[in-house]
Scaffold this motif. Structure first.
Motif: not given
Length: 319
Positions: A84-89, A259-280
């Motif tokens: 759930e940590n954007p840095e690890y993801v 590339d498919y997985i790369d995009h998926h993990l960038r979306c996960q980083v986005r989600d980690c920030f969004a869940g904290m109320g932050l624009l990534p």
């Protein structure tokens, strides 16, 4: 409005914070070094979750997630689950980018084969779906990924802040705007960005490598519609550093799967920030499926844009 926090006090076991959330409500939160919330008080919301609106409950959860990440950033405590940590993801994302073709196939070839089996009858399915689960149900394939280094090890990095900077995550930039500031035209632009792989900063003196991946876990809805997970073996006795979560959408050929997985993990980083109320941060302002739980949150709460799809007529990914 944007999320804001200050540390109000601390001892050897507990950190106290004042968090101003996206409703401009102050939350007084205490967090243990292991990430446990030991206290949370706010005059802006009823004490009992049952007496709050759905959105207010999510604002409370955003404040808690933000508080954990803020303590991780400011004190280096391991207060956020790695997946759930954007840095690890993001560290996992970069480590995958650096894999050789043979190593990438070793770690992620079975997952590609499993997903392809939904689209090509000639492809053998490696993991059977649970009894009663249909291919058209809300199936999510999960793969735990473990890094070969611990990002909290002092030999790797003196501070968590240095780790964040080394992987292109600008925490201050992420706190500049609330996640609800993203408009529908913005999301259309984000979707266009998502068609391209964006490289963030790599740092040569922080070695990152994939140590292991789990077997393929299968997420599925039970008879009541609740999400369950049929778990496979995990190779290491520690928490994963990221969990890939892919729906059985056609991933294309294996050459494009990285590339498919790369995009998926960038979306996960986005989600980690969004869940904290932050624009990534900008490299992670992209549209697509990231974390399963956030796809459901985007469909359920009107305080989030629909980051997983800009198709307003689709009804979301899960109906």
């Amino acid at each position: 409005m944007s999320m804001d926090a200050i540390i109000t006090g601390e001892n050897e076991e507990i950190v106290g914070l004042s968090v101003i959330d996206n409703k401009d409500v102050e939350n007084l939160i205490e967090i243990g070094e292991n990430g446990e919330i030991t206290g949370h008080d706010s005059d802006g919301y009823p004490d009992k979750a049952a007496n709050r609106t759905d959105n207010d409950n999510e604002y409370v959860e955003q404040a808690r997630r933000y508080a954990k990440y803020y303590v991780y950033q400011q004190r280096g405590y391991d207060t956020v689950d790695h997946a759930e940590n954007p840095e690890y993801v993001n560290a996992v994302r970069e480590a995958i980018t650096d894999l050789s073709a043979s190593d990438f196939e070793q770690y992620f070839g079975p997952l590609h084969q499993q997903i392809r089996s939904h689209h090509d009858e000639s492809v053998q399915r490696l993991v059977d779906l649970p009894a009663g689960v249909r291919a058209e149900d809300a199936v999510v394939y999960e793969l735990d990924v473990y890094l070969g280094v611990d990002l909290e090890d002092d030999a790797v990095s003196d501070t968590a802040e240095a780790v964040a900077a080394s992987h292109g995550l600008d925490f201050e930039a992420a706190t500049a705007e609330t996640v609800s500031a993203a408009t529908q035209p913005d999301l259309v632009d984000w979707e266009a960005v998502g068609e391209h792989v964006i490289e963030t900063t790599d740092v040569d003196d922080i070695p990152l490598e994939i140590a292991a991946v789990s077997g393929i876990h299968v997420g599925y809805p039970d008879a009541r519609g609740e999400h369950q997970v049929q778990r496979a073996d995990d190779p290491l006795d520690r928490e994963p550093d990221a969990t890939i979560e892919l729906i059985p959408a056609d991933p294309g050929g294996f050459e494009a799967f990285r590339d498919y997985i790369d995009h998926h993990l960038r979306c996960q980083v986005r989600d980690c920030f969004a869940g904290m109320g932050l624009l990534p941060p900008e490299p992670f302002q992209t549209i697509g499926f990231g974390k399963f739980i956030y796809a459901r949150r985007y469909d359920h709460y009107d305080l989030y844009p629909t980051f997983h799809t800009t198709d307003t007529d689709s009804g979301g990914l899960f109906g």
